[in-house]
Design an enzyme around this catalytic site. Structure first.
Site, PDB file in Angstrom:
ATOM      1  CB  ALA A   1      -0.883  -0.027   1.231  1.00  0.00           C
TER       2      ALA A   1
ATOM      3  N   GLY B   1       0.571  -4.998   1.003  1.00  0.00           N
ATOM      4  CA  GLY B   1      -0.608  -5.078   0.135  1.00  0.00           C
ATOM      5  C   GLY B   1      -0.323  -5.774  -1.192  1.00  0.00           C
TER       6      GLY B   1
ATOM      7  CD  GLU C   1      -2.289  -7.562   3.055  1.00  0.00           C
ATOM      8  OE1 GLU C   1      -1.975  -6.426   2.634  1.00  0.00           O
ATOM      9  OE2 GLU C   1      -2.815  -7.741   4.157  1.00  0.00           O
TER      10      GLU C   1
ATOM     11  CD  GLU D   1       1.541  -5.541   5.950  1.00  0.00           C
ATOM     12  OE1 GLU D   1       2.356  -6.433   6.251  1.00  0.00           O
ATOM     13  OE2 GLU D   1       0.884  -5.561   4.885  1.00  0.00           O
TER      14      GLU D   1
HETATM   15  N1  DAK Z   1       4.588   3.134  -0.861  1.00  0.00           N
HETATM   16  C1  DAK Z   1       4.957   4.304  -1.438  1.00  0.00           C
HETATM   17  N2  DAK Z   1       6.117   4.458  -2.132  1.00  0.00           N
HETATM   18  C2  DAK Z   1       6.902   3.383  -2.231  1.00  0.00           C
HETATM   19  C3  DAK Z   1       6.585   2.128  -1.646  1.00  0.00           C
HETATM   20  C4  DAK Z   1       5.353   2.027  -0.927  1.00  0.00           C
HETATM   21  N3  DAK Z   1       4.911   0.872  -0.382  1.00  0.00           N
HETATM   22  N4  DAK Z   1       7.594   1.268  -1.909  1.00  0.00           N
HETATM   23  C5  DAK Z   1       8.499   1.956  -2.646  1.00  0.00           C
HETATM   24  N5  DAK Z   1       8.089   3.224  -2.833  1.00  0.00           N
HETATM   25  C6  DAK Z   1       8.764   4.300  -3.557  1.00  0.00           C
HETATM   26  C7  DAK Z   1       9.989   4.793  -2.771  1.00  0.00           C
HETATM   27  O1  DAK Z   1       9.579   5.733  -1.788  1.00  0.00           O
HETATM   28  C8  DAK Z   1      10.816   5.414  -3.882  1.00  0.00           C
HETATM   29  O2  DAK Z   1      10.251   6.677  -4.202  1.00  0.00           O
HETATM   30  P1  DAK Z   1      11.217   7.988  -4.384  1.00  0.00           P
HETATM   31  O3  DAK Z   1      11.993   8.086  -3.129  1.00  0.00           O
HETATM   32  O4  DAK Z   1      12.076   7.638  -5.581  1.00  0.00           O
HETATM   33  O5  DAK Z   1      10.248   9.122  -4.634  1.00  0.00           O
HETATM   34  C9  DAK Z   1      10.543   4.488  -5.070  1.00  0.00           C
HETATM   35  O6  DAK Z   1       9.335   3.799  -4.769  1.00  0.00           O
HETATM   36  C10 DAK Z   1      11.653   3.459  -5.252  1.00  0.00           C
HETATM   37  O7  DAK Z   1      11.842   2.793  -4.034  1.00  0.00           O
HETATM   38  P2  DAK Z   1      13.279   2.643  -3.314  1.00  0.00           P
HETATM   39  O8  DAK Z   1      14.162   3.784  -3.689  1.00  0.00           O
HETATM   40  O9  DAK Z   1      13.019   2.438  -1.859  1.00  0.00           O
HETATM   41  O10 DAK Z   1      13.821   1.315  -3.979  1.00  0.00           O
HETATM   42  P3  DAK Z   1      14.858   0.277  -3.359  1.00  0.00           P
HETATM   43  O11 DAK Z   1      15.232  -0.639  -4.469  1.00  0.00           O
HETATM   44  O12 DAK Z   1      15.931   0.965  -2.606  1.00  0.00           O
HETATM   45  O13 DAK Z   1      14.000  -0.552  -2.270  1.00  0.00           O
HETATM   46  C11 DAK Z   1      12.038  -1.743  -1.458  1.00  0.00           C
HETATM   47  C12 DAK Z   1      12.919  -1.353  -2.700  1.00  0.00           C
HETATM   48  C13 DAK Z   1      10.784  -2.448  -1.986  1.00  0.00           C
HETATM   49  C14 DAK Z   1      12.837  -2.715  -0.579  1.00  0.00           C
HETATM   50  C15 DAK Z   1      11.705  -0.479  -0.666  1.00  0.00           C
HETATM   51  O14 DAK Z   1      11.150   0.487  -1.573  1.00  0.00           O
HETATM   52  C16 DAK Z   1      10.699  -0.704   0.424  1.00  0.00           C
HETATM   53  O15 DAK Z   1      11.016  -1.224   1.483  1.00  0.00           O
HETATM   54  N6  DAK Z   1       9.430  -0.288   0.180  1.00  0.00           N
HETATM   55  C17 DAK Z   1       8.392  -0.386   1.154  1.00  0.00           C
HETATM   56  C18 DAK Z   1       7.902  -1.802   1.214  1.00  0.00           C
HETATM   57  C19 DAK Z   1       6.850  -1.980   2.288  1.00  0.00           C
HETATM   58  O16 DAK Z   1       7.080  -1.778   3.467  1.00  0.00           O
HETATM   59  N7  DAK Z   1       5.677  -2.351   1.838  1.00  0.00           N
HETATM   60  C20 DAK Z   1       4.567  -2.601   2.706  1.00  0.00           C
HETATM   61  C21 DAK Z   1       3.808  -1.347   2.822  1.00  0.00           C
HETATM   62  S1  DAK Z   1       2.624  -1.506   4.110  1.00  0.00           S
HETATM   63  C22 DAK Z   1      -4.303  -1.142   6.058  1.00  0.00           C
HETATM   64  C23 DAK Z   1      -4.367  -1.165   4.695  1.00  0.00           C
HETATM   65  C24 DAK Z   1      -3.322  -1.658   3.979  1.00  0.00           C
HETATM   66  C25 DAK Z   1      -2.204  -2.083   4.599  1.00  0.00           C
HETATM   67  C26 DAK Z   1      -2.145  -2.048   5.959  1.00  0.00           C
HETATM   68  C27 DAK Z   1      -3.185  -1.576   6.679  1.00  0.00           C
HETATM   69  N8  DAK Z   1      -5.388  -0.583   6.801  1.00  0.00           N
HETATM   70  C28 DAK Z   1      -5.884   0.659   6.378  1.00  0.00           C
HETATM   71  C29 DAK Z   1      -5.713  -1.149   8.078  1.00  0.00           C
HETATM   72  C30 DAK Z   1      -1.080  -2.480   3.834  1.00  0.00           C
HETATM   73  C31 DAK Z   1       0.120  -2.035   4.221  1.00  0.00           C
HETATM   74  C32 DAK Z   1       1.291  -2.148   3.383  1.00  0.00           C
HETATM   75  O17 DAK Z   1       1.250  -2.600   2.275  1.00  0.00           O
END
Ligand code: DAK
Length: 259
Positions: free
Chosen positions: A64, A109, A112, A132
């Protein structure tokens, strides 16, 4: 559509999440578009299999959108969660088979989203995880429910409690993905699989999926009764009559009529 591309190739549709600058992270707009495309797919009787993938060669969906979520109020978080869950449930409840072609990061997400699909095929560089808890939240789009149903509670708890990322090989080992292939042949492999499914009697395939999905949450007796219903329903289709006649005539069916 701003963040989704969609195309039909014969009876297979390919839906691509397309926000490559943000590793295809799901924001509200993308979820709304996704929901609307899924509604169209549901109504289109010529689509027999749906493939879901991400744009580029780095990410399926990196979760997400954290930027959008970071400033959400409790009310907005609730709205976001309701929207996401509604869309994901719609995907899960499609009667046609769905295949996730996981071409890179499938996190939060994104993982998921792949769990809502019937089959997951991953490229060798794919990475899965539910990170998360590292962000102070719980999985919000069904991760606590679907992951355990697919890989078992013990492994699901380990992955969700640690937020650890796993590679494609480990995902295959624990039964999270059906197959791992080199990235350059991922879409070919997925399309071959989708086409091989779409050559079978479409109504029978749909009924198989409905029967399997209904059966998961009920006792075996109820499940078996439901199976008898869908089995008998097949005998009202032209495809059943044509296929059995063709078998007895020792010939092959060219194409099922989907009737
Ligand atoms: N959201 C927004 N932007 C994201 C992103 C994300 N999930 N993942 C990556 N990006 C963006 C980065 O911010 C970066 O943007 P700029 O800085 O260039 O503007 C661009 O994509 C490239 O990413 P990186 O520079 O970080 O690339 P790397 O190769 O260094 O790293 C990575 C790749 C996938 C390891 C890293 O980007 C990362 O850790 N991303 C976050 C992954 C993550 O934590 N995903 C889970 C998100 S939490 C709920 C509803 C839904 C959910 C929960 C609750 N309720 C409302 C109850 C779901 C939650 C999630 O999905």
């Amino acid at each position: 559509m701003e963040n989704i591309s969609f195309e039909k190739r014969d009876n297979v549709a390919v839906l691509k999440i397309s926000r490559p600058k943000f590793l295809n992270a799901l924001n509200s707009n993308t979820l709304l578009e996704l929901g609307s495309v899924i509604e169209d797919v549901k109504k289109d009787r010529d689509i027999y299999v749906l493939v879901i993938t991400g744009e580029g060669n780095k990410a399926f969906v990196a979760g997400a959108d954290i930027k959008e979520m970071s400033n959400m109020s409790v009310f907005e978080a609730r709205e976001f969660s309701i929207l996401g869950n509604k869309v994901f449930r719609k995907i899960e409840e499609l009667e046609i088979p769905t295949i996730a072609a996981v071409n890179g990061y499938a996190l939060g997400g994104g993982c998921e989203l792949s769990l809502c699909c019937d089959i997951r095929i991953a490229s060798e560089n794919a990475k899965f995880g539910q990170p998360e808890v590292t962000l102070g939240i719980t999985p919000g789009f069904g991760g606590t429910q679907r992951l355990s149903r697919i890989i078992g509670t013990s492994k699901a708890k380990e992955l969700i409690f640690t937020g650890r990322m796993i590679d494609a090989k480990e995902a295959e080992k624990i039964g999270l993905v059906n197959k791992v292939v080199p990235q350059d042949v991922l879409m070919d492999e997925v399309m071959d699989l989708a086409n091989s499914i779409s050559r079978n009697a479409p109504l029978a395939v749909r009924m198989c999926k409905v029967s399997i999905n209904r059966g998961i949450d009920v006792d075996i007796e109820t499940g078996i009764q439901f199976e008898a219903e869908v089995f008998s329903h097949c005998f009202s289709t032209e495809d059943q009559k044509d296929a059995m006649t063709a078998f007895l005539d020792k010939r092959k069916i060219d194409k099922f009529k989907n009737r």
